[in-house]
Scaffold this active site. Structure first.
Site, PDB file in Angstrom:
ATOM      1  N   GLY A   1       2.348   2.299  10.820  1.00 50.09           N
ATOM      2  CA  GLY A   1       3.314   3.384  10.670  1.00 50.09           C
ATOM      3  C   GLY A   1       4.034   3.768  11.944  1.00 50.09           C
TER       4      GLY A   1
ATOM      5  N   GLU B   1      -7.031   4.678   7.795  1.00 49.79           N
ATOM      6  CA  GLU B   1      -6.810   6.108   7.526  1.00 49.79           C
ATOM      7  C   GLU B   1      -8.045   6.723   6.870  1.00 49.79           C
ATOM      8  OE1 GLU B   1      -3.111   5.557   5.445  1.00 49.79           O
ATOM      9  OE2 GLU B   1      -2.161   5.036   7.355  1.00 49.79           O
TER      10      GLU B   1
ATOM     11  N   GLU C   1      -5.452  -4.940  10.616  1.00 45.56           N
ATOM     12  CA  GLU C   1      -4.444  -3.907  10.828  1.00 45.56           C
ATOM     13  C   GLU C   1      -4.769  -3.118  12.095  1.00 45.56           C
ATOM     14  OE1 GLU C   1      -2.366  -2.650   6.980  1.00 45.56           O
ATOM     15  OE2 GLU C   1      -4.209  -1.502   7.101  1.00 45.56           O
TER      16      GLU C   1
ATOM     17  N   LYS D   1       0.157   4.206  -0.336  1.00 47.61           N
ATOM     18  CA  LYS D   1      -0.519   5.385   0.231  1.00 47.61           C
ATOM     19  C   LYS D   1      -0.293   6.597  -0.679  1.00 47.61           C
ATOM     20  CE  LYS D   1      -0.276   3.270   4.728  1.00 47.61           C
ATOM     21  NZ  LYS D   1      -0.221   3.399   6.171  1.00 47.61           N
TER      22      LYS D   1
ATOM     23  N   HIS E   1      -9.620   1.090   4.743  1.00 48.85           N
ATOM     24  CA  HIS E   1      -8.366   1.322   5.472  1.00 48.85           C
ATOM     25  C   HIS E   1      -8.623   2.278   6.634  1.00 48.85           C
ATOM     26  CE1 HIS E   1      -4.327   2.592   6.452  1.00 48.85           C
ATOM     27  NE2 HIS E   1      -3.906   1.505   5.847  1.00 48.85           N
TER      28      HIS E   1
ATOM     29  N   ASN F   1       0.866  -1.179   0.000  1.00 45.89           N
ATOM     30  CA  ASN F   1       0.000   0.000   0.000  1.00 45.89           C
ATOM     31  C   ASN F   1       0.908   1.236   0.000  1.00 45.89           C
ATOM     32  OD1 ASN F   1      -1.785   2.050   0.556  1.00 45.89           O
ATOM     33  ND2 ASN F   1      -2.350   1.320   2.598  1.00 45.89           N
TER      34      ASN F   1
ATOM     35  N   SER G   1       3.295  -2.044  10.419  1.00 46.76           N
ATOM     36  CA  SER G   1       4.734  -2.091  10.706  1.00 46.76           C
ATOM     37  C   SER G   1       5.370  -3.441  10.364  1.00 46.76           C
ATOM     38  CB  SER G   1       5.007  -1.708  12.166  1.00 46.76           C
ATOM     39  OG  SER G   1       4.594  -0.368  12.415  1.00 46.76           O
TER      40      SER G   1
HETATM   41  P1  PGA Z   1       2.729   0.329   7.668  1.00 44.19           P
HETATM   42  O1  PGA Z   1       1.273   0.550   7.037  1.00 44.19           O
HETATM   43  O2  PGA Z   1       3.279  -0.950   7.094  1.00 44.19           O
HETATM   44  O3  PGA Z   1       3.520   1.541   7.244  1.00 44.19           O
HETATM   45  O4  PGA Z   1       2.563   0.243   9.145  1.00 44.19           O
HETATM   46  C1  PGA Z   1       0.398  -0.525   6.843  1.00 44.19           C
HETATM   47  C2  PGA Z   1      -0.890  -0.041   6.240  1.00 44.19           C
HETATM   48  O5  PGA Z   1      -1.390   1.025   6.616  1.00 44.19           O
HETATM   49  O6  PGA Z   1      -1.465  -0.707   5.354  1.00 44.19           O
END
Ligand code: PGA
Length: 262
Positions: free
Chosen positions: A180, A100, A174, A14, A98, A12, A220
């Site tokens: 992140g 976010e 997640e 983003k 997601h 992803n 992460s």
């Molecule tokens: P990350 O993000 O691997 O940077 O923690 C995962 C995600 O949001 O899909």
């Protein structure tokens, strides 16, 4: 990972990369991933770079995915991108729900369910994201929250998914606090929560269909922790954010998933 389910690792990206970065990242991954059996790999660039990245990985074993889509196929929805458009430019997958988008763009369970239904109806495979926030985690509500998100997302869609749910749907777990932050869930906790997700899928879709759906862990994931996560029998791959922007790291995670799946 059980031998019945083929691992799947999705990157992803983003809201990152330039056009040039997108081409370079896809180019750097195409050849190494071509030599890797036993894992489905998916790149999810921003909308505007889907075509460019898709051209690079065309005719390869790397699939293209988007990070979101609208409910409708077309029409007066300024600024939106439809599932039909995603199919048109070569997408097989679409990330939906997601955290976010849930948090920052106020997407709720009902909207995610409508998007999911539309995506499946258009032949896309949704990667539907679930996950609890820190307060929910600390209150011991993880299973309840994640189960609730999944029930809402799949409400009434058993017929549409049918016996073929394993080919039509991917779920990602997640935890919001792990995204992140450099602080992933422990492999044991992630495996246990994903086990609870599968039990919810059994309720919603029946035993056989639920056993075939791939469930990723996300938050992460790095080359350093991937093998331990994938050693959990219920974890079928990863949804990778930060580490998917570095070709060697993303490849290493895909390789760990392939190794765990053998
Ligand atoms: P990350 O993000 O691997 O940077 O923690 C995962 C995600 O949001 O899909």
């Amino acid at each position: 990972m059980t031998d019945k389910r083929r691992p799947i690792v999705a990157g992803n990206w983003k809201m990152n990369t330039t056009l040039r970065d997108a081409r370079e990242l896809a180019t750097a991954l195409r050849e190494p991933l071509a030599g890797l059996d036993g894992v489905d790999s998916v790149l999810c660039p921003p909308f505007v770079y889907l075509i460019a990245a898709g051209e690079v990985i065309e005719q390869s074993n790397v699939a293209l995915g988007a990070q979101n889509c609208h409910v409708e196929s077309k029409g007066a929805f300024t600024g939106e991108v439809s599932p039909a458009m995603l199919v048109d430019v070569g997408c097989r997958y679409v990330i939906l729900g997601h955290s976010e988008r849930r948090r920052l763009l106020k997407e709720d369970d009902a909207l995610i369910r409508r998007k999911l239904e539309s995506a499946v109806a258009h032949g896309l495979v949704p990667i539907v994201c679930t996950g609890e926030n820190l307060a929910e985690n600390e209150a011991g509500r993880t299973t309840e929250v994640v189960g609730g998100q999944l029930r809402a997302a799949l409400h009434g869609l058993g017929g549409l998914l049918g016996d073929d749910a394993g080919a039509k749907l991917v779920v990602a777990y997640e935890p919001v606090w792990a995204i992140g932050t450099g602080r992933p869930a422990t492999a044991q906790d992630a495996g246990a929560t994903i086990g609870s997700i599968r039990r919810t899928l059994v309720e919603l879709l029946g035993e056989a269909a639920a056993a075939a759906v791939r469930i990723q862990y996300g938050g992460s994931v790095t080359p350093a922790n991937a093998a331990e996560l994938f050693a959990q029998p219920e974890i079928d791959g990863a949804l990778v954010g930060g580490a998917s922007l570095k070709a060697p790291d993303f490849f290493a995670i895909c390789r760990a998933a392939a190794a765990a799946g053998l």
